[in-house]
Design an enzyme around this catalytic site. Structure first.
Site: not given
Lengths: 258, 208
Positions: A11, A130
């Site tokens: 990330d 997700d």
């Protein structure tokens, strides 16, 4: 025989690799290009970069970083975050990324999957999703609902139906993240992973919950995933990619070893 | 100078970057005259057979590539490039290809109940059947990165240098004849072992 893949997720925030720690915000881990090189030399099979602030800052993905990574490592890597149209995809792929990943964007506009697949080929388009466990209902028959914005916003979409729809639209791969398991280090969501992986004909990357080597073995064997995504296991130096792969291989999972 | 043939088929950046990394002087080009002048040629690509063949013909690159192969200069084809040098592909309802090597391109066909994933995507073992200058220093059963739904069935077994097993289907993953060598996998995305093949290509004079 095809090997199962170990993928490390980086990330990126303000040009630094960062890792969210529950209730404590984010801490910096290092430079993206240096870390990429380190994991590459340690035998990782693939990398994923998420530009996690691009969308919020309404800017495209950091192409300079993508180009630098492409000069440094010679394995596939995908990029996500700050991809809002086919032109953004083209720029990322031309800079040297192998694949681009779309998540919330595809939920709002599923056609982006088809457009990307037609322009660059299915293998370039990864659907990130997700999923959150919810009670089984008429609309959410699988018991897993798609959520967006880091899990804050439910969409009313069934995770299994969405995976099949994305495959139909031309997604070449699914990166399946369990919101419930994410950050727990208590293991991947095996039921969800297995359900999706057995239903689709495209590869599934399991994400969220990996904390030990046995978790990875479990999701690749019982969960039927084609690849396992990890982050904090290696970011903090607790494990190495080569060490993980050796362990997983000894447990009977085919891995690429040096 | 190495010419990397640009026929608007997907991403050529990774091939170019990997070649530069191993010290090559290379250039991405869609001009037949530059390919004619180059010392060596790379024929890469990602895409579908029909669109690739259309683009090659429209740009006059099909003839440029055949000329390069006939001239004796080292030529290396990768992935769809490897498929297109054969006679025919069953992709897109059937496409006539370049016909430089004898054989055809077919789709992976597994029984539905086995739920084998297609494309064949990821790292798999390259089993070397006989030596070739391009394969020097590459470990037998070393792994390379693949992403494809079709593979070649070669009509002349003596041209096959390596094979790979995907779920019981042993398919050709490296072929060669004279100054031409081709792989189904992506050396530019196959780590240090893949880079070794590109280094070997740099040093190759096109002779067996």
């Amino acid at each position: 025989m095809l090997s199962k893949r170990l993928i490390v997720c980086l990330d990126v925030r303000n040009k630094k690799v960062t890792k969210g720690v529950k209730f404590k915000g984010n801490i910096d881990i290092g430079e993206p290009v240096e870390l990429a090189r380190q994991y590459y030399l340690d035998g990782v099979d693939e990398l994923v970069f998420y530009d996690i602030t691009a969308s919020a800052e309404k800017r495209p993905i950091d192409i300079e970083m993508v180009a630098e990574v492409a000069k440094t490592i010679f394995i596939p890597f995908s990029v996500g975050g700050g991809i809002s149209n086919v032109d953004d995809m083209r720029r990322a792929l031309l800079a040297g990324a192998e694949k681009v990943s779309v998540n919330s964007l595809a939920v709002k506009n599923p056609e982006i999957i088809r457009q990307g697949a037609q322009a660059f080929g299915n293998q370039c388009i990864v659907l990130g999703m997700d999923a959150k466990k919810v009670p089984v209902s008429d609309t959410i028959k699988s018991g897993y609902e798609i959520v967006i914005q880091g899990g804050r916003t439910p969409t009313g979409k069934d995770a299994l139906e969405w995976a099949l729809q994305a495959q139909e639209l031309g997604a070449g791969e699914i990166c399946l993240n369990s919101i419930d398991a994410d950050g727990t280090k208590e293991g991947y969501e095996l039921e969800l992973t297995r359900m999706v992986s057995e239903a689709v004909q495209i590869p599934v990357i399991a994400s969220g919950g990996g904390g030990t080597c046995d978790h990875i073995v479990d999701v690749l064997q019982q969960g039927k995933a084609d690849a396992a995504l990890i982050a904090s296991m290696v970011h903090y130096g607790d494990y190495t990619c080569s060490g993980i792969k050796e362990y997983v291989s000894k447990k009977g999972v085919k891995m690429r070893l040096k | 100078m190495i010419a990397i043939i640009d026929y608007k088929a997907g991403n050529l950046t990774s091939v170019e970057l990997a070649l530069k990394h191993v010290g090559a002087d290379c250039k991405v080009t869609d001009k037949p005259e530059e390919i004619a002048r180059a010392d060596k040629v790379i024929f890469p690509g990602v895409g579908t057979a029909q669109s690739c063949m259309d683009n090659l013909r429209n740009l006059g690159l099909d003839l440029a590539l055949k000329d390069a192969v006939n001239s004796g200069k080292p030529v290396m084809a990768i992935c769809i490039g490897q498929q297109l040098i054969f006679e025919h592909s069953e992709e897109d309802g059937g496409v006539d290809c370049l016909g430089i090597l004898p054989g055809k391109v077919v789709r992976f066909d597994f029984e539905k109940e086995r739920n084998v994933k297609v494309p064949h995507m990821g790292w798999n073992e390259v089993e070397i059947l006989k030596p070739h200058p391009i394969l020097t220093g590459f470990p037998d059963r070393g792994e390379c990165y693949f992403v494809h739904s079709y593979y070649v069935k070669v009509d002349a077994p003596e041209l096959v240098y390596a094979q790979t097993d995907y779920e019981g289907n042993r398919f050709t993953c490296a072929v060669g004849r004279d100054n031409l060598f081709a792989t189904q996998f992506h050396p530019e995305k196959s780590g240090e072992d893949g880079l070794q093949l590109l280094r070997n290509f740099l040093n190759w004079n096109g002779k067996q």
